[in-house]
Design an enzyme around this catalytic site. Structure first.
Site, PDB file in Angstrom:
ATOM      1  N   SER A 267      37.091  25.554  -8.408  1.00  0.00           N
ATOM      2  CA  SER A 267      38.477  25.465  -8.962  1.00  0.00           C
ATOM      3  C   SER A 267      38.997  24.301  -8.733  1.00  0.00           C
ATOM      4  CB  SER A 267      39.241  26.575  -8.410  1.00  0.00           C
ATOM      5  OG  SER A 267      40.602  26.520  -8.673  1.00  0.00           O
TER       6      SER A 267
ATOM      7  N   TYR B   2      42.033  31.890  -0.837  1.00  0.00           N
ATOM      8  CA  TYR B   2      41.444  31.168  -2.245  1.00  0.00           C
ATOM      9  C   TYR B   2      41.002  29.700  -2.056  1.00  0.00           C
ATOM     10  CZ  TYR B   2      40.496  30.680  -7.312  1.00  0.00           C
ATOM     11  OH  TYR B   2      40.010  30.240  -8.374  1.00  0.00           O
TER      12      TYR B   2
ATOM     13  N   LYS C 221      37.289  27.835  -2.048  1.00  0.00           N
ATOM     14  CA  LYS C 221      36.979  27.253  -3.284  1.00  0.00           C
ATOM     15  C   LYS C 221      36.674  25.372  -2.649  1.00  0.00           C
ATOM     16  CE  LYS C 221      36.997  29.967  -6.414  1.00  0.00           C
ATOM     17  NZ  LYS C 221      35.715  30.411  -7.058  1.00  0.00           N
TER      18      LYS C 221
END
Length: 264
Positions: free
Chosen positions: A136, A149, A153
Site C-alpha cells: 500500500s 496497518y 505495510k
C-alpha cells in the site's frame, strides 16, 4: 586506486540508469507471456485479489486455490504467487484491540513469509518465478488511526525489497519480484474513504495496473503512478511543509476513536 575506479564505475551506472529510465518513459516495455503459468493468489475471493484473478485468466494462466500439498500434487509447482490477503482495523491505537494488532500482522506480513517459503524451493531450483507483494502507499507514508496497518505495510515493502536484493545476491535473477502500492481502494474494508488529491480507486483498475506491472517485470507499482513523485518530494521537504500537504489532502474515513466510530 581501486576505490577510484569503483566510484567512476558507479557514476557511469547511475547516469546509464537515469538514461534507461528516461527511455522507458517513451518506449513501451516488452510484455512477457504468463500463459500456462501456475498462479496462486491469496485473498482471491474479493477486492483486488478477485479482479487480479480475472486478469490472469484473460492471460490464459492456470489459477489455483490455496492448499500447498494439493496444489503440488494436482497441478504442479506454482510459478507466480500474489501475496494479496490483507486486513485493516481503523482505530486510534488505544481503541485497537490486542487481537486486532496480532491479526493485522499475521495476515498482512507474516503470511507473506510462510507462503513464500512454501513455494520458493521449486522456484529456486528452476530459477523461474514471480513473487508479488500487495502492499500500500501506507508502506511508504503514514496515516493516523491505522497504525498497525501502516506498520505491517512498511514491513511488506521491506520484505519485497529485501527479497529482491537476496535473489540478486544469490544469482537467481530468473525469479522476478513486484510490489503493488495503491492509495485507497474501494474494497469495503475502509468505510467512506475520501481525499482531495488522490481518487478512491476501483479494484478492476488496480488489478489491470498490477498485471501490466507483472508482465513488464516492474519492481514497484504505484497506483496512481504519480504517487512516486510525491513520495520522492517527501524525502526533501521540511516537516512543516509535509504537515501542510497532509492538511490539504484531507484524508477521511470511518475509524474508532475513543471507542466511538467517527469520520477521521
Amino acid at each position: 586506486m581501486n576505490i577510484i575506479l569503483d566510484l567512476l564505475l558507479l557514476l557511469i551506472i547511475i547516469v546509464y540508469s537515469y538514461l534507461e529510465s528516461l527511455v522507458k518513459v517513451f518506449i513501451p516495455q516488452r510484455r512477457k507471456s504468463v500463459a500456462g503459468e501456475i498462479v496462486l493468489i491469496t485473498g482471491a475471493g474479493h477486492g483486488i485479489g478477485r479482479q487480479t484473478a480475472y486478469e490472469f485468466a484473460k492471460q490464459k494462466s492456470r489459477l489455483v486455490l490455496w492448499d500447498i500439498n494439493k496444489v503440488k500434487k494436482e497441478v504442479g509447482d506454482v510459478t507466480i504467487v500474489v501475496n494479496n490477503a490483507g486486513t485493516i482495523y481503523p482505530a486510534d491505537l488505544l481503541s485497537t484491540k490486542d487481537e486486532e494488532i496480532t491479526k493485522t500482522f499475521e495476515v498482512n506480513i507474516l503470511g507473506h513469509f510462510w507462503i513464500t517459503k512454501a513455494l520458493l524451493p521449486a522456484m529456486m531450483q528452476r530459477n523461474h518465478g514471480h513473487i508479488v507483494t500487495v502492499a500500500s502507499v501506507c508502506g511508504h507514508g503514514v496515516i493516523p488511526y491505522i497504525i498497525p496497518y501502516c506498520s505491517s505495510k512498511f514491513a511488506a515493502v521491506g520484505f519485497h525489497q529485501a527479497l529482491t536484493s537476496e535473489f540478486e545476491a544469490l544469482g537467481k535473477t530468473g525469479i522476478k519480484t513486484s510490489c503493488l502500492c495503491p492509495v485507497f481502494v474501494n474494497t469495503g474494508f475502509t468505510k467512506n474513504p475520501s481525499t482531495r488529491l488522490c481518487p478512491v480507486l476501483e479494484t478492476n483498475e488496480v488489478a489491470r495496473r498490477l498485471i501490466d506491472g507483472i508482465l513488464t517485470n516492474k519492481k514497484m507499482i504505484f497506483v496512481p503512478s504519480y504517487l512516486s513523485i510525491f513520495l520522492t518530494l517527501e524525502k526533501f521537504l521540511p516537516e512543516r511543509a509535509l504537515a501542510a500537504i497532509n492538511h490539504i489532502q484531507d484524508i477521511q474515513f470511518e475509524a474508532v476513536v475513543g471507542h466511538k466510530t467517527k469520520m477521521k
